[in-house]
Design a protein around this motif. Sequence first.
Motif, PDB file in Angstrom:
ATOM      1  N   HIS A 232      50.057  28.049  40.609  1.00 55.30           N
ATOM      2  CA  HIS A 232      50.005  29.443  40.330  1.00 55.30           C
ATOM      3  C   HIS A 232      50.289  29.833  38.753  1.00 55.30           C
ATOM      4  O   HIS A 232      51.285  28.956  38.221  1.00 55.30           O
ATOM      5  CB  HIS A 232      51.377  29.875  41.080  1.00 55.30           C
TER       6      HIS A 232
ATOM      7  N   TRP B 102      41.815  39.103  40.101  1.00 55.64           N
ATOM      8  CA  TRP B 102      43.086  39.130  40.755  1.00 55.64           C
ATOM      9  C   TRP B 102      43.019  40.635  41.333  1.00 55.64           C
ATOM     10  O   TRP B 102      42.525  41.589  40.900  1.00 55.64           O
ATOM     11  CB  TRP B 102      44.103  39.188  39.869  1.00 55.64           C
TER      12      TRP B 102
ATOM     13  N   HIS C 145      45.634  43.017  44.145  1.00 58.66           N
ATOM     14  CA  HIS C 145      47.085  43.044  45.069  1.00 58.66           C
ATOM     15  C   HIS C 145      46.507  43.200  46.722  1.00 58.66           C
ATOM     16  O   HIS C 145      45.297  43.725  46.921  1.00 58.66           O
ATOM     17  CB  HIS C 145      47.542  44.436  44.638  1.00 58.66           C
TER      18      HIS C 145
ATOM     19  N   HIS D 239      47.268  40.033  47.001  1.00 52.29           N
ATOM     20  CA  HIS D 239      47.098  38.551  46.919  1.00 52.29           C
ATOM     21  C   HIS D 239      47.557  37.955  45.468  1.00 52.29           C
ATOM     22  O   HIS D 239      48.051  36.814  45.445  1.00 52.29           O
ATOM     23  CB  HIS D 239      45.848  38.154  47.310  1.00 52.29           C
ATOM     24  N   SER D 240      47.312  38.605  44.402  1.00 52.63           N
ATOM     25  CA  SER D 240      47.600  38.105  43.109  1.00 52.63           C
ATOM     26  C   SER D 240      47.634  39.256  42.250  1.00 52.63           C
ATOM     27  O   SER D 240      47.291  40.575  42.667  1.00 52.63           O
ATOM     28  CB  SER D 240      46.455  37.339  42.727  1.00 52.63           C
TER      29      SER D 240
ATOM     30  N   GLY E 295      50.487  34.810  40.949  1.00 54.67           N
ATOM     31  CA  GLY E 295      49.822  34.424  41.924  1.00 54.67           C
ATOM     32  C   GLY E 295      48.893  33.103  41.584  1.00 54.67           C
ATOM     33  O   GLY E 295      48.959  32.591  40.556  1.00 54.67           O
TER      34      GLY E 295
ATOM     35  N   THR F  47      41.055  31.532  41.687  1.00 56.65           N
ATOM     36  CA  THR F  47      41.301  32.701  42.716  1.00 56.65           C
ATOM     37  C   THR F  47      39.786  33.244  43.118  1.00 56.65           C
ATOM     38  O   THR F  47      38.711  32.761  42.296  1.00 56.65           O
ATOM     39  CB  THR F  47      41.868  34.195  42.209  1.00 56.65           C
TER      40      THR F  47
ATOM     41  N   ASN G  26      38.116  38.011  46.116  1.00 62.06           N
ATOM     42  CA  ASN G  26      39.104  38.773  46.730  1.00 62.06           C
ATOM     43  C   ASN G  26      40.389  38.780  46.240  1.00 62.06           C
ATOM     44  O   ASN G  26      41.531  39.280  46.480  1.00 62.06           O
ATOM     45  CB  ASN G  26      39.009  39.034  48.384  1.00 62.06           C
TER      46      ASN G  26
ATOM     47  N   ARG H 262      42.393  36.125  46.503  1.00 62.50           N
ATOM     48  CA  ARG H 262      43.009  35.084  47.250  1.00 62.50           C
ATOM     49  C   ARG H 262      43.048  33.718  46.330  1.00 62.50           C
ATOM     50  O   ARG H 262      42.030  33.535  45.699  1.00 62.50           O
ATOM     51  CB  ARG H 262      42.634  34.932  48.659  1.00 62.50           C
TER      52      ARG H 262
END
Length: 310
Positions: free
Chosen positions: A186, A231, A233, A235-236, A241, A245, A248, A250
């Motif tokens: 992360h 990124w 929102h 999710h990141s 986050g 990724t 999307n 995630r």
Amino acid sequence: MTHPDPYTVRDHWLYQGTRGYSAETHEAYTRDLGRLDDQHRSLDLAALAEYRRRQAEAHRKGENFTETPPPLGWLPFIAELVWEATPFHIDAWLNQWNGSVRSRSRRRSAVHSFYEHARAQGIVPGNPTRPIRNGVTTDLPGRVKLTRRQSGMLRSAADRHATPRDRLLIYLLLAGLRPFQAVGLHLDTTYREQARWTSKVPLKGGGTEMWEWPAECADALQDYTPAKRIWKHPHSAHETGPLLTSRNGRAIDAENTPRRIVREIAALHPGLTDLGPQLTADGVALSLSPFEDDDQEPNAEGTPGPETPR
């Protein structure tokens, strides 16, 4: 390139190197790596030849033959691949015995110290024993491993053809992070102190451990973040986050996506075309890394130092 005779390297390590081993350790390490007779012939291979002779004789007579083959020392076991050894080879060698954890650790220590000496002499760039933990089988069979040269090929293909995210993933795997660890990185638990990068990586069974980024991986990280990282929102975010990724925002999954990326990149290098369809991300992580690794390792007597997170 002409490589030195491994027995000569072994003898230099044991008798002329900077480390002073006790007579007992000399004897054990000599036995672990492979014994020679006065004519410089392998006693281990002679024992194996005798075993095969008895086996053939029993089969010729129609008799049952239940003996197990004699275990080989490391050098006769690995033979001409000694300077191209991978963790898979070392694990297979250690699994010849069903002895105590202490005995397995000593054998691993013998091979580790041998390759550390070879690395110091400029014979090999890295030590293939690093992913092998003391006293624990590593469940390697079935995962195709890369030789040092093949790891370099995969790195080269990633440099030429991969997106910044996929290149970073390949680098993390080549540095020894397992897929679940690479995917579990992360941004908000990745830290920079001057030129040094560290991250908290997840451990199997729970918990985390600090991991220092090799310089090559840190360069790939800076090429990927922040402008090229997707990124979204919730999710990141820009600086928090999951590091790797999907479209999307995630975290990418830990199994299918890393395997697909490894195989797609490998297919783009002519030296890996045939091997590519068999590769897994886990197998790449357990291969000999092309990057310099400064992690501490077990000392000459087998006392473990800090382990690379697995």
